[in-house]
Design an enzyme around this catalytic site. Structure first.
Site, PDB file in Angstrom:
ATOM      1  N   GLY A  27       3.129   1.334  10.103  1.00 40.44           N
ATOM      2  CA  GLY A  27       3.027   0.155  10.964  1.00 40.44           C
ATOM      3  C   GLY A  27       1.602  -0.338  11.144  1.00 40.44           C
ATOM      4  O   GLY A  27       0.628   0.316  10.725  1.00 40.44           O
ATOM      5  N   ASN A  28       1.487  -1.511  11.728  1.00 38.53           N
ATOM      6  CA  ASN A  28       0.167  -2.075  12.009  1.00 38.53           C
ATOM      7  C   ASN A  28       0.299  -3.185  13.036  1.00 38.53           C
ATOM      8  O   ASN A  28       1.365  -3.789  13.165  1.00 38.53           O
ATOM      9  CB  ASN A  28      -0.501  -2.589  10.724  1.00 38.53           C
ATOM     10  CG  ASN A  28       0.500  -3.061   9.701  1.00 38.53           C
ATOM     11  OD1 ASN A  28       1.070  -4.131   9.853  1.00 38.53           O
ATOM     12  ND2 ASN A  28       0.762  -2.242   8.689  1.00 38.53           N
ATOM     13  N   GLY A  44      -4.070   3.952   7.535  1.00 36.89           N
ATOM     14  CA  GLY A  44      -3.905   5.402   7.511  1.00 36.89           C
ATOM     15  C   GLY A  44      -4.110   6.145   8.811  1.00 36.89           C
ATOM     16  O   GLY A  44      -4.351   7.350   8.806  1.00 36.89           O
ATOM     17  N   GLU A  74      -1.373  -4.005   5.164  1.00 43.84           N
ATOM     18  CA  GLU A  74      -0.516  -5.183   5.332  1.00 43.84           C
ATOM     19  C   GLU A  74      -1.298  -6.343   5.975  1.00 43.84           C
ATOM     20  O   GLU A  74      -0.710  -7.249   6.553  1.00 43.84           O
ATOM     21  CB  GLU A  74       0.718  -4.854   6.178  1.00 43.84           C
ATOM     22  CG  GLU A  74       1.640  -3.802   5.590  1.00 43.84           C
ATOM     23  CD  GLU A  74       2.422  -4.259   4.369  1.00 43.84           C
ATOM     24  OE1 GLU A  74       2.110  -5.320   3.796  1.00 43.84           O
ATOM     25  OE2 GLU A  74       3.351  -3.530   3.973  1.00 43.84           O
ATOM     26  N   HIS A 156      12.465  -2.326   4.665  1.00 43.05           N
ATOM     27  CA  HIS A 156      11.083  -2.002   4.995  1.00 43.05           C
ATOM     28  C   HIS A 156      10.817  -1.961   6.501  1.00 43.05           C
ATOM     29  O   HIS A 156      10.388  -0.948   7.024  1.00 43.05           O
ATOM     30  CB  HIS A 156      10.175  -3.026   4.286  1.00 43.05           C
ATOM     31  CG  HIS A 156       8.731  -2.835   4.550  1.00 43.05           C
ATOM     32  ND1 HIS A 156       7.761  -3.588   3.950  1.00 43.05           N
ATOM     33  CD2 HIS A 156       8.066  -1.985   5.386  1.00 43.05           C
ATOM     34  CE1 HIS A 156       6.580  -3.198   4.373  1.00 43.05           C
ATOM     35  NE2 HIS A 156       6.734  -2.236   5.244  1.00 43.05           N
TER      36      HIS A 156
END
Ligand SMILES: [Zn+2]
Length: 220
Positions: A27-28, A44, A74, A156
């Protein structure tokens, strides 16, 4: 501004991890800090253990950071949102398991299921599969971005956006809860969507009665 944005990114990152909308370093999330820059999580790192050093400033114009750390893989998806939607200040990409399960099983979230999903999510589109961390993901969401704040990414995850991070988080939470309800209903038998007539009438009230002004896709 930048300090409060950092605090909010850390807080929402922890919530995403605690609610298991992401695991490990998945995730982000990002938010605008002024008209030209955003802060985004670095690549990461576990979002449940973010520190201010894990947040990277990105210039929307240059589409790049100035520091040494690598921003989220992303990032292109986030930049596409900020490019297309000037009123959006926050973006969350997560991997909510029930929502992804539905996309694997081919069960659409474009149908009306519960009153909450009708009002808060509308018809949720599923963007065609794109290889994670490539420009394919940013391309897959392009056609939906102007019409809705909530997009499912096939196999996804999710993309939710809003004026604030809590707003984007709430949309994700309703999305995953709706997916969970649909998934559980599926275990018991055939899922019966809300009749289209009622869905359309309820949907028509979202702005006036419920004060919901952000875009979602209507049912048809
Ligand atoms: Zn992802």
């Amino acid at each position: 501004m930048i300090q409060s944005a950092k605090k909010e990114l850390l807080r929402i990152g922890t919530l995403l991890y605690q609610r298991q909308y992401i695991v490990a370093s998945e995730g982000n999330l990002s938010c605008r800090i002024d008209s030209k820059n955003i802060l985004i999580t670095r690549s990461g790192v576990c979002k449940g253990e973010l520190t201010p050093d894990d947040l990277i400033k990105i210039s929307l114009e240059k589409r790049a950071s100035t520091g040494k750390q690598r921003p989220s893989t992303e990032m292109r998806m986030h930049l596409e949102v900020y490019r297309q939607r000037p009123e959006v200040n926050a973006v969350i990409h997560a991997h909510p398991p029930y929502a992804i399960s539905l996309s694997l099983a081919g069960i659409s979230l474009e149908k009306p299921y519960t009153p909450e999903s009708v009002l808060l999510l509308g018809a949720v589109p599923t963007a065609a599969y794109g290889r994670p961390s490539t420009s394919q993901v940013a391309e897959s969401i392009q056609e939906y971005l102007k019409r809705t704040d909530i997009i499912l990414l096939e196999r996804h995850g999710s993309l939710t956006v809003g004026k604030t991070l809590p707003e984007a988080f709430n949309k994700l939470e309703v999305l995953e809860n709706t997916a969970k309800i649909v998934w559980l209903a599926r275990q018991s038998g055939i899922i019966k969507p809300l009749p289209l007539k009622e869905a359309k009438e309820l949907f028509a009230l979202r702005r006036e009665v419920y004060g919901l002004e952000y875009p979602v896709i209507p049912f048809d």
